[in-house]
Design a protein around this motif. Structure first.
Motif, mmCIF file in Angstrom:
data_model
loop_
_atom_site.group_PDB
_atom_site.id
_atom_site.type_symbol
_atom_site.label_atom_id
_atom_site.label_comp_id
_atom_site.label_asym_id
_atom_site.label_seq_id
_atom_site.Cartn_x
_atom_site.Cartn_y
_atom_site.Cartn_z
ATOM 1 N N LEU A 36 0.596 -1.018 -0.122
ATOM 2 C CA LEU A 36 -0.272 -0.347 0.087
ATOM 3 C C LEU A 36 1.064 1.256 -0.030
ATOM 4 C CD1 LEU A 36 -3.040 0.861 -0.107
ATOM 5 C CD2 LEU A 36 -2.836 0.990 2.433
ATOM 6 N N VAL A 37 2.281 1.257 0.831
ATOM 7 C CA VAL A 37 2.356 2.394 0.894
ATOM 8 C C VAL A 37 3.603 2.652 -0.391
ATOM 9 C CG1 VAL A 37 4.912 3.024 2.021
ATOM 10 C CG2 VAL A 37 3.818 2.426 3.355
ATOM 11 N N LEU A 38 3.515 1.643 -1.334
ATOM 12 C CA LEU A 38 4.595 1.618 -2.364
ATOM 13 C C LEU A 38 3.637 2.026 -3.688
ATOM 14 C CD1 LEU A 38 6.705 -1.300 -3.056
ATOM 15 C CD2 LEU A 38 7.504 0.568 -2.263
ATOM 16 N N GLY A 39 2.100 1.842 -3.754
ATOM 17 C CA GLY A 39 1.270 2.120 -4.248
ATOM 18 C C GLY A 39 0.840 3.463 -4.557
ATOM 19 N N THR A 42 3.562 5.644 -5.226
ATOM 20 C CA THR A 42 3.666 5.711 -7.364
ATOM 21 C C THR A 42 2.961 6.475 -7.828
ATOM 22 O OG1 THR A 42 4.772 3.653 -7.024
ATOM 23 C CG2 THR A 42 3.572 3.910 -9.033
ATOM 24 N N GLY A 43 1.851 6.562 -6.571
ATOM 25 C CA GLY A 43 0.719 7.333 -7.249
ATOM 26 C C GLY A 43 1.289 8.751 -7.163
ATOM 27 N N ILE A 44 1.804 8.863 -5.798
ATOM 28 C CA ILE A 44 2.055 10.385 -5.410
ATOM 29 C C ILE A 44 3.517 11.487 -6.599
ATOM 30 C CG2 ILE A 44 3.395 12.239 -3.700
ATOM 31 C CD1 ILE A 44 1.397 10.640 -1.619
ATOM 32 N N VAL A 47 2.019 8.877 -11.246
ATOM 33 C CA VAL A 47 0.735 9.049 -11.784
ATOM 34 C C VAL A 47 -0.224 10.496 -11.831
ATOM 35 C CG1 VAL A 47 -1.309 8.046 -11.985
ATOM 36 C CG2 VAL A 47 0.544 6.182 -11.663
ATOM 37 N N ALA A 48 0.131 11.363 -10.863
ATOM 38 C CA ALA A 48 -0.903 12.654 -10.501
ATOM 39 C C ALA A 48 0.216 13.276 -9.605
ATOM 40 C CB ALA A 48 -1.817 12.038 -10.233
ATOM 41 N N PRO A 49 1.765 14.122 -9.869
ATOM 42 C CA PRO A 49 1.717 14.328 -8.159
ATOM 43 C C PRO A 49 1.131 15.981 -9.022
ATOM 44 C CG PRO A 49 3.388 14.182 -10.723
ATOM 45 C CD PRO A 49 2.145 12.911 -11.296
ATOM 46 N N GLY A 50 0.463 16.279 -9.523
ATOM 47 C CA GLY A 50 0.678 17.782 -9.129
ATOM 48 C C GLY A 50 -1.434 17.542 -8.395
ATOM 49 N N ASP A 51 -1.907 16.540 -8.037
ATOM 50 C CA ASP A 51 -3.848 16.110 -7.855
ATOM 51 C C ASP A 51 -3.096 15.280 -6.877
ATOM 52 O OD1 ASP A 51 -6.054 15.584 -7.765
ATOM 53 O OD2 ASP A 51 -6.514 15.465 -9.401
ATOM 54 N N PRO A 52 -2.735 15.788 -5.638
ATOM 55 C CA PRO A 52 -2.635 14.271 -4.236
ATOM 56 C C PRO A 52 -4.070 13.880 -4.146
ATOM 57 C CG PRO A 52 -2.072 17.074 -3.517
ATOM 58 C CD PRO A 52 -2.840 16.882 -4.697
ATOM 59 N N LYS A 53 -5.234 14.355 -4.821
ATOM 60 C CA LYS A 53 -6.025 13.675 -4.015
ATOM 61 C C LYS A 53 -5.991 12.481 -4.575
ATOM 62 C CE LYS A 53 -9.715 16.955 -2.195
ATOM 63 N NZ LYS A 53 -10.581 17.783 -2.426
ATOM 64 N N VAL A 58 -5.313 6.530 -6.635
ATOM 65 C CA VAL A 58 -4.807 5.677 -7.673
ATOM 66 C C VAL A 58 -4.027 4.824 -7.333
ATOM 67 C CG1 VAL A 58 -3.219 5.535 -9.627
ATOM 68 C CG2 VAL A 58 -5.273 6.696 -9.764
ATOM 69 N N GLY A 59 -3.321 4.920 -5.831
ATOM 70 C CA GLY A 59 -2.214 4.907 -5.137
ATOM 71 C C GLY A 59 -2.360 3.437 -3.987
ATOM 72 N N ILE A 60 -3.640 3.837 -3.397
ATOM 73 C CA ILE A 60 -3.985 3.229 -3.002
ATOM 74 C C ILE A 60 -4.647 1.900 -3.432
ATOM 75 C CG2 ILE A 60 -6.249 2.420 -1.563
ATOM 76 C CD1 ILE A 60 -6.192 5.296 -0.428
ATOM 77 N N VAL A 61 -5.630 2.585 -4.680
ATOM 78 C CA VAL A 61 -5.983 0.749 -5.527
ATOM 79 C C VAL A 61 -5.030 0.269 -6.167
ATOM 80 C CG1 VAL A 61 -7.654 1.017 -8.022
ATOM 81 C CG2 VAL A 61 -8.189 2.811 -6.609
#
Length: 79
Positions: A36-39, A42-44, A47-53, A58-61
């Motif tokens: 989960l931490v890696l996901g 990776t999301g932050i 995948v979406a560095p400019g959109d934290p939400k 996406v990282g959780i998924v």
């Protein structure tokens, strides 16, 4: 930011990193948390560095998918 389907190709990479951590000595109890931490990381960062939400969602998924992929493969291969 548009979400790209190929971003989910990261899931097997997360599975591989969790497996590597397991071989190094990560307890089975912490493997899903590490996934989960890696996901989320990776999301932050990828995948979406400019959109934290979106990045966190996406990282959780991705982390949960990697955890489920690992668990499913492990259960399938065990006798």
């Amino acid at each position: 930011m548009e979400f790209q389907v190929y971003d989910f190709a990261i899931v097997p990479i997360i599975v591989a990193l969790v497996q590597l951590a397991k071989q190094i000595g990560l307890s089975a109890k912490y493997q899903p948390v590490f996934s989960l931490v890696l996901g989320i990381a990776t999301g932050i960062f990828y995948v979406a560095p400019g959109d934290p939400k979106q990045a966190i969602l996406v990282g959780i998924v991705m982390g949960l998918a990697a955890s489920g992929l690992w668990s499913g493969a492990k259960n399938t291969l065990q006798k």
